[in-house]
Design a protein around this motif. Structure first.
Motif: not given
Length: 151
Positions: A19-27, A119-125
């Motif tokens: 979901a975070i990945t999809a959200h970032r792609q949609r921006g 949240a200064k981290a990657d999607g997994n964290r």
């Protein structure tokens, strides 16, 4: 994204990352995760409040705040909580060095407290943190269902 809910810990974390990945792609806007309200319903046949070890989980919903939700956008996590939950949130954030509570608002007209966490981290964290917040701050059992309600 093709699925919008998950109930097992590993599947929930994968759902958060997807979901975070999809959200970032949609921006745009906030991504919102919401707990399935049935976790608070003790009237069903199977006990939705039983933890994996068969013990009762201490799950309750604040009637004024409603079902727990967490939003994410632009490296910020947003959530509402009670005063007691805020204390647990602070200790949870302390276990994740890449996260910091940036802002706490207690509007007079609102029942709870709104917290914004960087949240200064990657999607997994971020996914690990979100799952920890749902379980520790809101006291949810190991197997609760969460929905992606807005991307």
């Amino acid at each position: 994204m093709t699925r919008f809910d998950a109930s097992e810990p590993a599947e929930r974390r994968k759902l958060y990352v997807d979901a975070i990945t999809a959200h970032r792609q949609r921006g745009r806007g906030f991504l919102t995760f919401e707990v399935d309200e049935r976790v608070f319903d003790a009237d069903g046949g199977d006990d939705p409040l039983a933890d994996s070890d068969g013990s009762e989980a201490s799950v309750h919903v604040d009637p004024e705040l409603g079902v727990p939700w967490i939003q994410f956008a632009d490296g910020t996590i947003n959530l509402d909580c009670t005063a007691d939950e805020l204390e647990t949130l602070k200790s949870t954030v302390g276990e994740f060095p890449a996260f910091k509570i940036d802002e706490v608002n207690r509007p007079e007209e609102a029942a709870g407290t709104n917290a914004r966490i960087s949240a200064k981290a990657d999607g997994n964290r971020i996914a690990q943190f979100i799952d920890a917040v749902f379980q520790r701050v809101y006291g949810l059992p190991e197997s609760f269902r969460v929905w992606v309600v807005e991307i």
